[in-house]
Design a protein around this motif. Structure first.
Motif: not given
Length: 81
Positions: A43-60
């Protein structure tokens, strides 16, 4: 992000934590992220914006990625908690 830097939500980034960056989900959103290769889930909590890489929707964060056995960019399953 570097440890101690502020995230878009204003909190300090903890690489060992279980957090994630997402382009549009509200800060504080809880997500279950699972790795189909290992069967592990975190379980993770969203605390930041991004990622700004095409084709990537979540940055853990590193801690969350390590918890599910991720070693690099890969497909994961994401569901709201």
């Amino acid at each position: 992000e570097l440890a101690g830097n502020r995230t878009a939500s204003g909190e300090r980034f903890n690489p060992s934590g279980h957090t994630a960056a997402h382009r549009s989900l509200p800060f504080g959103t809880c997500l279950h992220v699972s790795n189909p290769k290992t069967g592990r889930r975190v379980a993770v909590r969203v605390n930041d914006r991004g990622p700004f890489t095409k084709g990537v929707s979540l940055d853990l964060s590193h801690g969350a990625a390590r918890a599910i056995g991720m070693r690099s960019t890969q497909n994961v399953r994401v569901n709201k908690c």
